[in-house]
Design an enzyme around this catalytic site. Structure first.
Site, mmCIF file in Angstrom:
data_model
loop_
_atom_site.group_PDB
_atom_site.id
_atom_site.type_symbol
_atom_site.label_atom_id
_atom_site.label_comp_id
_atom_site.label_asym_id
_atom_site.label_seq_id
_atom_site.Cartn_x
_atom_site.Cartn_y
_atom_site.Cartn_z
ATOM 1 N N PRO A 26 0.799 -1.222 0.000
ATOM 2 C CA PRO A 26 0.000 0.000 0.000
ATOM 3 C C PRO A 26 0.835 1.277 0.000
ATOM 4 C CG PRO A 26 -0.272 -1.218 2.078
ATOM 5 C CD PRO A 26 0.504 -2.090 1.156
ATOM 6 N N GLU A 55 5.852 -14.810 -8.652
ATOM 7 C CA GLU A 55 7.147 -15.047 -8.032
ATOM 8 C C GLU A 55 8.204 -14.228 -8.773
ATOM 9 O OE1 GLU A 55 10.100 -18.770 -6.837
ATOM 10 O OE2 GLU A 55 8.197 -19.136 -7.859
ATOM 11 N N ASP A 84 10.151 -2.322 -9.362
ATOM 12 C CA ASP A 84 10.972 -3.182 -8.519
ATOM 13 C C ASP A 84 12.088 -2.311 -7.992
ATOM 14 O OD1 ASP A 84 11.201 -5.908 -7.470
ATOM 15 O OD2 ASP A 84 13.202 -5.815 -8.343
ATOM 16 N N TYR A 169 13.054 0.627 3.832
ATOM 17 C CA TYR A 169 14.317 1.006 4.465
ATOM 18 C C TYR A 169 14.480 2.522 4.608
ATOM 19 C CZ TYR A 169 15.657 -3.836 3.404
ATOM 20 O OH TYR A 169 15.712 -5.205 3.331
ATOM 21 N N LYS A 190 10.535 14.060 -0.485
ATOM 22 C CA LYS A 190 11.083 12.792 -0.961
ATOM 23 C C LYS A 190 10.843 12.627 -2.456
ATOM 24 C CE LYS A 190 10.729 7.767 -0.567
ATOM 25 N NZ LYS A 190 10.000 6.618 -0.020
ATOM 26 N N HIS A 195 14.766 7.816 -5.879
ATOM 27 C CA HIS A 195 15.021 6.907 -6.991
ATOM 28 C C HIS A 195 13.766 6.675 -7.812
ATOM 29 C CE1 HIS A 195 13.654 4.915 -3.413
ATOM 30 N NE2 HIS A 195 13.485 3.758 -3.995
#
Length: 208
Positions: A26, A55, A84, A169, A190, A195
């Site tokens: 979320p 997966e 990702d 993180y 942010k 990134h």
């Protein structure tokens, strides 16, 4: 397709309408939706559509992003965007990298994941605290066409973690040139440097 260079050229433009965010996280869905605001898209998450999480068998961020985006596009019949991303720690030879989420375990305990990173780095004498976040975006259509873009932000690790904002993180990552961790920064601050924002800037320039 790569987002390399200053002016990435996409083969296909994204038209206004429904777009699946191929994520069950979320925090990530919320951040991506905010970055896409104003482009005429009706964003729906994979979780809302009850799509399974494929997966992640890729060996790079781009491969895993493509895998997730194509799976969501195939199952929904709609364009799908997958991200990702992860943190790469220099002292750990780039780990956890593509396994960043897996370091948090099945319960997605990123507090534990951060402790694992800190413990591993602390075992190395005079280890540098340099790290960077990577974000790969893959935009897939049901016919199999994919565009991809990759962003990065550099910084250092801090301990103990600071802040309760963001996710993953973020509380242990201090971006270069800043006094606040991603966990302490407001969303807008942010988004200006992350990134994910870097990858999105490339994508927006190319596909809209």
């Amino acid at each position: 397709m790569s987002g390399e260079g200053n002016e990435p050229q996409a083969i296909r433009k994204l038209q206004p309408g429904k777009l699946v965010i191929a994520s069950h996280n979320p925090g990530k869905v919320r951040e991506i939706a905010a970055l896409l605001a104003g482009h005429g898209l009706e964003v729906v998450s994979a979780a809302e559509l009850d799509l399974p999480e494929p997966e992640e068998t890729g060996t790079t961020f781009v491969m895993n992003a493509e895998l997730k985006a194509q799976a969501a596009a195939d199952l929904s019949g709609l364009p799908a965007l997958a991200d990702d991303s992860g943190i790469c720690v220099d002292a750990l030879n780039g780990e956890p990298g593509i396994f960043s989420a897996r370091w948090a375990g099945e319960t997605k305990d990123f507090g534990e994941a951060m402790r694992r990173v800190h413990a591993r780095v602390s075992e190395i004498e005079d280890a540098p605290r340099d790290a960077h976040f990577v974000c790969a975006l893959a935009l897939a259509w049901p016919d199999g066409h994919v565009e991809w873009f990759e962003g990065r932000v550099d910084g250092t690790l801090v301990w103990p973690p600071r802040g309760t904002k963001g996710f993953g993180y973020d509380p242990m990552f201090l971006p270069d040139g800043h006094d606040l961790t991603f966990g302490e920064m407001d969303e807008e601050a942010k988004h200006a440097i992350s990134h994910r924002a870097d990858a999105f800037r490339q994508m927006v320039a190319a596909i809209f």
